[in-house]
Write a protein that holds these residues in place. Structure first.
Motif, PDB file in Angstrom:
ATOM      1  N   ALA A  10      69.562  87.968  91.472  1.00 29.42           N
ATOM      2  CA  ALA A  10      69.348  88.982  90.436  1.00 29.42           C
ATOM      3  C   ALA A  10      70.705  89.548  90.059  1.00 29.42           C
ATOM      4  N   SER A  11      71.236  89.110  88.920  1.00 30.71           N
ATOM      5  CA  SER A  11      72.592  89.511  88.544  1.00 30.71           C
ATOM      6  C   SER A  11      72.602  90.620  87.511  1.00 30.71           C
ATOM      7  N   ASP A  12      71.458  90.887  86.843  1.00 30.47           N
ATOM      8  CA  ASP A  12      71.372  91.896  85.787  1.00 30.47           C
ATOM      9  C   ASP A  12      72.526  91.684  84.801  1.00 30.47           C
ATOM     10  N   SER A  13      73.231  92.747  84.511  1.00 27.79           N
ATOM     11  CA  SER A  13      74.351  92.596  83.567  1.00 27.79           C
ATOM     12  C   SER A  13      75.698  92.596  84.282  1.00 27.79           C
ATOM     13  N   ASN A  14      75.662  92.652  85.607  1.00 26.36           N
ATOM     14  CA  ASN A  14      76.892  92.806  86.380  1.00 26.36           C
ATOM     15  C   ASN A  14      77.427  91.455  86.853  1.00 26.36           C
ATOM     16  N   SER A  37      74.322  81.202  84.814  1.00 24.11           N
ATOM     17  CA  SER A  37      73.449  82.330  84.544  1.00 24.11           C
ATOM     18  C   SER A  37      72.550  82.092  83.343  1.00 24.11           C
ATOM     19  N   SER A  39      70.190  84.976  81.144  1.00 16.89           N
ATOM     20  CA  SER A  39      69.721  86.353  81.027  1.00 16.89           C
ATOM     21  C   SER A  39      70.201  87.159  82.239  1.00 16.89           C
ATOM     22  N   ASN A  40      69.270  87.724  82.997  1.00 17.86           N
ATOM     23  CA  ASN A  40      69.658  88.604  84.110  1.00 17.86           C
ATOM     24  C   ASN A  40      69.532  87.950  85.478  1.00 17.86           C
TER      25      ASN A  40
END
Length: 249
Positions: A10-14, A37, A39-40
């Motif tokens: 889970a990388s989200d936006s980071n 990657s 999306s998130n």
């Protein structure tokens, strides 16, 4: 070159933060780790040369070490050791095609860790206790047969053996129920394997909210005090290997 897959993250936006964590880390056989990657979510991979060293125990330990390190600061789904795809393009398609399933499973393991619990007994001693209790409930041929025959004794022994096996299974099932009840307030996701070997009567895994780790450990310690004739062997915390809910082939 082929690609070894380590974990879905889970990388989200980071993404920058994720890359900082990976910087300086190495995959199996000294390979460089990087991410792809969508999306998130991201996937940690490295190059893999199939003509290099064999995928032996030492390599498997290196692989597990990567996942262990990443799990300290990231929500992830570990991938089975030896999962290899042919190219980055195939991995990117994998992320896109399974995006919803990956997101759902990542939410399920967020802020949680896996613990293992093995319940060990003295096989001969404890089985004999159960056998004695079962045989104390006297069973005679008249309880089952209207008339005697040359086969009566043989059948009666089979019935006694069946009663013993039922009592043994009930003992284990009652213990699983007791464990479940003692952990009811923690409400973990769990999986039980019963009678996996002569010495291990219960082999279980639990997905525990990180905030409830101490409560979980205390509950297991209480069970150990209640059952002095058994050994409750707890391990963890681990990345959620048993709760990924996905299969990559």
């Amino acid at each position: 070159m082929e690609k070894m897959i380590y974990a879905i993250i889970a990388s989200d936006s980071n993404l920058n933060g994720l890359n900082v964590i990976l910087k300086g880390m190495h995959g199996i056989m000294g390979s460089t780790l990087y991410t792809l990657s969508h999306s998130n979510i991201s996937i940690a991979v490295s190059d893999f040369n199939p003509s290099g060293s064999p995928l032996d125990k030492a390599v498997a330990l290196d692989f597990a070490g990567v996942i262990e390190h990443l799990s300290h600061s990231l929500t992830l789904l570990p991938v089975r050791f030896g999962t290899i795809l042919e190219s980055d393009e195939m991995i990117s398609r994998l992320l896109e095609q399974n995006y919803n399933a990956f997101v759902e499973n990542l939410k399920n393991v967020e802020e949680k860790s896996e613990y293992g619990l093995k319940v060990v007994w003295d096989h001969e001693k404890e089985r004999e206790k159960i056998r004695i209790r079962t045989e104390a409930e006297e069973v005679t041929a008249e309880d089952y047969f209207a008339t005697s025959s040359i086969h009566t004794n043989y059948l009666l022994e089979k019935i006694k053996q069946h009663r013993f096996e039922d009592a043994l299974l009930k003992y284990v099932e009652d213990l699983v129920e007791e464990i479940t009840q003692n952990l009811a307030q923690i409400n973990p996701e769990c999986k039980f394997r019963k009678m996996g070997s002569r010495s291990i009567i219960i082999d279980a895994v639990f997905l525990i909210d990180n905030k409830k780790r101490e409560e979980f450990i205390s509950a297991v310690e209480k069970l150990q005090k209640t059952h002095g004739d058994l050994h409750f062997l707890l391990s963890g915390p681990w990345p959620p290997y048993s709760f990924t809910g996905i299969s990559i082939s």
